[in-house]
Design a protein around this motif. Structure first.
Motif, PDB file in Angstrom:
ATOM      1  N   LEU A  40       0.803  -1.081  -0.016  1.00 64.05           N
ATOM      2  CA  LEU A  40      -0.075   0.031   0.063  1.00 64.05           C
ATOM      3  C   LEU A  40       0.661   1.290  -0.012  1.00 64.05           C
ATOM      4  CD1 LEU A  40      -2.579  -0.801   2.654  1.00 64.05           C
ATOM      5  CD2 LEU A  40      -2.791  -1.340   0.232  1.00 64.05           C
ATOM      6  N   LEU A  41       0.319   2.227  -0.847  1.00 63.95           N
ATOM      7  CA  LEU A  41       1.042   3.824  -0.557  1.00 63.95           C
ATOM      8  C   LEU A  41       0.998   4.383   0.602  1.00 63.95           C
ATOM      9  CD1 LEU A  41       0.555   4.655  -4.379  1.00 63.95           C
ATOM     10  CD2 LEU A  41       2.650   3.983  -3.642  1.00 63.95           C
ATOM     11  N   THR A  42       1.954   4.905   1.147  1.00 61.63           N
ATOM     12  CA  THR A  42       1.859   5.548   2.189  1.00 61.63           C
ATOM     13  C   THR A  42       2.922   6.754   2.140  1.00 61.63           C
ATOM     14  OG1 THR A  42       3.800   4.442   3.542  1.00 61.63           O
ATOM     15  CG2 THR A  42       1.560   3.781   3.793  1.00 61.63           C
ATOM     16  N   PRO A  43       2.827   7.733   2.965  1.00 62.08           N
ATOM     17  CA  PRO A  43       3.605   8.977   2.790  1.00 62.08           C
ATOM     18  C   PRO A  43       5.272   8.479   2.846  1.00 62.08           C
ATOM     19  CG  PRO A  43       1.945   9.729   4.045  1.00 62.08           C
ATOM     20  CD  PRO A  43       1.796   8.074   3.915  1.00 62.08           C
ATOM     21  N   GLN A  44       5.764   7.523   3.586  1.00 63.44           N
ATOM     22  CA  GLN A  44       6.967   7.062   3.444  1.00 63.44           C
ATOM     23  C   GLN A  44       7.396   6.234   2.316  1.00 63.44           C
ATOM     24  OE1 GLN A  44       8.362   5.291   7.125  1.00 63.44           O
ATOM     25  NE2 GLN A  44      10.514   4.742   6.362  1.00 63.44           N
ATOM     26  N   LEU A  45       8.075   6.762   1.619  1.00 64.04           N
ATOM     27  CA  LEU A  45       8.658   5.914   0.284  1.00 64.04           C
ATOM     28  C   LEU A  45       8.829   4.426   0.628  1.00 64.04           C
ATOM     29  CD1 LEU A  45       9.324   6.100  -2.647  1.00 64.04           C
ATOM     30  CD2 LEU A  45      11.696   6.221  -2.254  1.00 64.04           C
ATOM     31  N   ASP A  46       8.036   3.769  -0.219  1.00 66.57           N
ATOM     32  CA  ASP A  46       8.335   2.007  -0.084  1.00 66.57           C
ATOM     33  C   ASP A  46       8.106   1.504   1.162  1.00 66.57           C
ATOM     34  OD1 ASP A  46       8.819   2.518  -2.924  1.00 66.57           O
ATOM     35  OD2 ASP A  46      11.067   2.399  -2.596  1.00 66.57           O
ATOM     36  N   ALA A  47       7.247   2.091   2.217  1.00 68.14           N
ATOM     37  CA  ALA A  47       7.351   1.555   3.495  1.00 68.14           C
ATOM     38  C   ALA A  47       5.968   0.960   3.778  1.00 68.14           C
ATOM     39  CB  ALA A  47       7.826   2.704   4.438  1.00 68.14           C
ATOM     40  N   GLY A  48       4.757   1.182   2.782  1.00 65.60           N
ATOM     41  CA  GLY A  48       3.586   0.801   3.125  1.00 65.60           C
ATOM     42  C   GLY A  48       3.253  -0.604   3.571  1.00 65.60           C
ATOM     43  N   PRO A  52       2.153  -4.988   8.220  1.00 60.33           N
ATOM     44  CA  PRO A  52       3.270  -4.144   8.030  1.00 60.33           C
ATOM     45  C   PRO A  52       4.653  -4.853   7.961  1.00 60.33           C
ATOM     46  CG  PRO A  52       1.591  -4.218  10.020  1.00 60.33           C
ATOM     47  CD  PRO A  52       1.419  -5.362   9.474  1.00 60.33           C
ATOM     48  N   GLN A  53       5.493  -3.720   7.215  1.00 60.10           N
ATOM     49  CA  GLN A  53       6.847  -4.355   7.063  1.00 60.10           C
ATOM     50  C   GLN A  53       7.618  -4.079   8.572  1.00 60.10           C
ATOM     51  OE1 GLN A  53       8.733  -2.171   3.810  1.00 60.10           O
ATOM     52  NE2 GLN A  53       6.899  -1.674   2.733  1.00 60.10           N
ATOM     53  N   ASP A  54       8.492  -5.261   8.585  1.00 60.38           N
ATOM     54  CA  ASP A  54       9.266  -5.141   9.659  1.00 60.38           C
ATOM     55  C   ASP A  54      10.520  -4.192   9.358  1.00 60.38           C
ATOM     56  OD1 ASP A  54      10.945  -5.982  11.810  1.00 60.38           O
ATOM     57  OD2 ASP A  54      11.023  -8.027  11.260  1.00 60.38           O
ATOM     58  N   GLU A  55      10.354  -3.107  10.276  1.00 61.60           N
ATOM     59  CA  GLU A  55      11.275  -2.018  10.038  1.00 61.60           C
ATOM     60  C   GLU A  55      12.849  -2.366  10.611  1.00 61.60           C
ATOM     61  OE1 GLU A  55      10.981   0.937   8.378  1.00 61.60           O
ATOM     62  OE2 GLU A  55       8.912   0.364   8.105  1.00 61.60           O
ATOM     63  N   THR A  56      12.842  -3.295  11.113  1.00 60.73           N
ATOM     64  CA  THR A  56      14.268  -3.870  11.868  1.00 60.73           C
ATOM     65  C   THR A  56      15.153  -4.308  10.496  1.00 60.73           C
ATOM     66  OG1 THR A  56      13.603  -6.029  12.351  1.00 60.73           O
ATOM     67  CG2 THR A  56      13.338  -4.355  14.107  1.00 60.73           C
ATOM     68  N   TRP A  57      14.459  -4.701   9.572  1.00 62.70           N
ATOM     69  CA  TRP A  57      15.014  -5.249   8.483  1.00 62.70           C
ATOM     70  C   TRP A  57      15.128  -4.184   7.285  1.00 62.70           C
ATOM     71  CZ3 TRP A  57      17.989  -9.783   8.639  1.00 62.70           C
ATOM     72  CH2 TRP A  57      17.549 -10.523   9.709  1.00 62.70           C
ATOM     73  N   ALA A  58      14.829  -3.136   7.352  1.00 64.51           N
ATOM     74  CA  ALA A  58      14.642  -2.077   6.386  1.00 64.51           C
ATOM     75  C   ALA A  58      15.991  -1.284   6.116  1.00 64.51           C
ATOM     76  CB  ALA A  58      13.528  -0.885   6.867  1.00 64.51           C
TER      77      ALA A  58
END
Length: 316
Positions: free
Chosen positions: A163-171, A216-222
């Protein structure tokens, strides 16, 4: 092909660029029978109308329109399918939002676009606004994920739909599929494969919108990487010979010269031709006027020399 979706196919608005990735995703969606009601091609230009309709037989000489009719593009593909096309110069404009709203989209699909989409536009489609991204998110967010996959020596990549969110490629993620990169494959081939798989994945989801269950994406691997610059084509002497070959073969079609650092100096090359695992000395051998055998800690890399007159003098 429309029977793949049945009589109630979602209305899709497609946003992309004149790139092979955008073209392949759109081509795949059309092959799968998706109902595309409008195509917007990005070309950020200031001091021009924010949105311009494009027609196959009529152009406004006062407006800069870049249309390449020869390799295939989403513009010519949409025209062939009788889909209306607009060129977007400023996505933050209310005029752009009015065009999107008028199409009454169920889904907004982005596959490589050069402008940030405001949240108000992402909220317009009835079902979702999604992005097709050629990496296994959250790895390799950013504008050139396939380049960084090769540079990182990763032999598994993939495609993500989120999904598109304000943060690039983070939806939130909706679907992913892994893809193996074979040694010697070019980035352009991997890009087309990711686009094809992404188009098929999205079509399957849209045939049954109940599958749109975001995670949700796992931000620890971003990770996030910018657009590559000249120094990103530098190859360290600490790399393995297989890593150097994999990276050079992968991204040589970018057309940028590689710089290869060795104990004898820095060499310039345009492509890798092969390699072998063998005990080596620290010397670099000139095989002919255009080919070098460059020593790495675990083998020899055979490269096509791009600038014989500029290399360091320590080759024999």
């Amino acid at each position: 092909m429309a029977t793949k979706f049945g009589p109630y196919a979602p209305r899709i608005v497609f946003l992309g660029m004149r790139t092979m990735f955008s073209y392949t995703v759109l081509r795949t969606l059309l092959d799968e029978g998706a109902h595309i009601v409008g195509v917007f091609v990005g070309q950020a230009i200031s001091n021009t109308p924010p949105v311009i309709p494009l027609h196959p037989n009529r152009f406004d000489a006062d407006v800069p329109i870049s249309i390449d009719l020869h390799p295939p593009s989403i513009v010519t593909l949409a025209w062939e399918a009788n889909i209306p096309v607009w060129q977007v110069h400023r996505s933050e404009s209310s005029v752009f939002a009015e065009y999107i709203a008028a199409l009454q989209a169920d889904v907004l699909c982005v596959a490589c676009f050069d402008q940030h989409l405001p949240s108000a536009i992402c909220a317009l489609p009835r079902l979702a606004a999604v992005n097709v991204h050629p990496s296994l998110l959250p790895r390799h967010r950013g504008p050139a994920p396939i380049f960084w996959t090769f540079r990182s020596n990763e032999r598994i990549t993939g495609v993500s739909i989120h999904l598109l969110t304000p943060q690039l490629d983070a939806g939130p993620l909706i679907a992913q599929q892994a893809i193996t990169i074979l040694e010697g494959q070019r980035a352009s081939f991997v890009e087309r494969t990711c686009a094809r798989v992404g188009g098929i994945l999205l079509a399957r989801l849209l045939r049954d919108p109940r599958r749109l269950e975001p995670c949700p994406q796992d931000e620890t691997w971003a990770t996030y990487e910018p657009w590559p610059c000249e120094t990103d084509f530098h190859i360290s002497p600490t790399w393995s010979v297989a890593h150097a070959y994999f990276f050079m073969r992968g991204v040589a079609d970018w057309g940028m010269p590689f710089t290869i650092e060795t104990p004898n100096g820095v060499y310039h090359a345009r492509d890798a031709l092969g390699y072998q695992h063998t005990p080596t000395s620290s010397s670099t051998t000139v095989l002919d006027e255009t080919m070098l055998a460059i020593s790495f800690p675990d083998g020899l890399l055979f490269v096509e020399d791009s600038s014989p007159m500029e290399k360091s003098p320590a080759s024999t």
